[in-house]
Design a protein around this motif. Structure first.
Motif, PDB file in Angstrom:
ATOM      1  N   ALA A 187       0.829  -1.204   0.000  1.00  0.00           N
ATOM      2  CA  ALA A 187       0.000   0.000   0.000  1.00  0.00           C
ATOM      3  C   ALA A 187       0.865   1.257   0.000  1.00  0.00           C
ATOM      4  O   ALA A 187       0.557   2.233  -0.696  1.00  0.00           O
ATOM      5  N   ALA A 188       1.958   1.230   0.757  1.00  0.00           N
ATOM      6  CA  ALA A 188       2.869   2.382   0.781  1.00  0.00           C
ATOM      7  C   ALA A 188       3.504   2.589  -0.586  1.00  0.00           C
ATOM      8  O   ALA A 188       3.625   3.717  -1.064  1.00  0.00           O
ATOM      9  N   ARG A 189       3.897   1.496  -1.234  1.00  0.00           N
ATOM     10  CA  ARG A 189       4.493   1.585  -2.575  1.00  0.00           C
ATOM     11  C   ARG A 189       3.484   2.173  -3.567  1.00  0.00           C
ATOM     12  O   ARG A 189       3.827   3.031  -4.376  1.00  0.00           O
ATOM     13  N   GLU A 190       2.242   1.737  -3.493  1.00  0.00           N
ATOM     14  CA  GLU A 190       1.208   2.276  -4.382  1.00  0.00           C
ATOM     15  C   GLU A 190       0.967   3.753  -4.100  1.00  0.00           C
ATOM     16  O   GLU A 190       0.772   4.550  -5.021  1.00  0.00           O
ATOM     17  N   GLY A 191       0.981   4.128  -2.822  1.00  0.00           N
ATOM     18  CA  GLY A 191       0.788   5.531  -2.454  1.00  0.00           C
ATOM     19  C   GLY A 191       1.904   6.416  -2.971  1.00  0.00           C
ATOM     20  O   GLY A 191       1.659   7.500  -3.506  1.00  0.00           O
ATOM     21  N   VAL A 192       3.136   5.957  -2.835  1.00  0.00           N
ATOM     22  CA  VAL A 192       4.274   6.727  -3.355  1.00  0.00           C
ATOM     23  C   VAL A 192       4.190   6.823  -4.874  1.00  0.00           C
ATOM     24  O   VAL A 192       4.452   7.877  -5.457  1.00  0.00           O
ATOM     25  N   GLY A 193       3.784   5.730  -5.512  1.00  0.00           N
ATOM     26  CA  GLY A 193       3.614   5.758  -6.967  1.00  0.00           C
ATOM     27  C   GLY A 193       2.544   6.751  -7.400  1.00  0.00           C
ATOM     28  O   GLY A 193       2.703   7.459  -8.399  1.00  0.00           O
ATOM     29  N   ALA A 194       1.459   6.822  -6.645  1.00  0.00           N
ATOM     30  CA  ALA A 194       0.391   7.770  -6.964  1.00  0.00           C
ATOM     31  C   ALA A 194       0.878   9.210  -6.807  1.00  0.00           C
ATOM     32  O   ALA A 194       0.547  10.080  -7.620  1.00  0.00           O
TER      33      ALA A 194
END
Length: 111
Positions: free
Chosen positions: A66-73
């Motif tokens: 989830a953190a990786r997806e958030g940083v990607g967003a």
């Protein structure tokens, strides 16, 4: 794995989970050496202990994703904002989409 090492690793996983929820990636990174050291002590671990660790690791893995997806967003949003400052999307007289780019601004010198 001794009960003491098991307790330490469980505590580290809880600290890691709290840091992930806060977005404190510096703390997450600082935990890596100690986690690696403790992870070498699994020879004598029982099945029940390993199941508990597996559950904690799976939960943290979900938080990492989830953190990786958030940083990607965030990166995608920043890239869109940067593109919006340099190009303009419009339509020409025939109705086709076109991009209008602004020239890159350099340092202007007058002598």
């Amino acid at each position: 794995m001794t009960k003491r090492a098991m307790g330490q690793l469980t505590h580290l996983l809880e600290v890691e989970r709290a840091a992930l929820l806060r977005g404190d990636f510096e703390t997450v990174g600082a935990l890596i050496p100690e986690k690696e050291s403790l992870s070498t002590q699994f020879e004598d671990a029982g099945a029940a202990d390993l199941r508990l660790l597996a559950a904690a690791l799976a939960h943290n893995s979900t938080l990492f994703a989830a953190a990786r997806e958030g940083v990607g967003a965030v990166l995608a949003t920043l890239n869109q904002q940067r593109a919006a400052r340099t190009t303009l999307s419009s339509y020409d007289s025939s109705g086709k989409a076109t991009q209008i780019s602004q020239p890159t601004r350099g340092t202007e010198r007058h002598f």
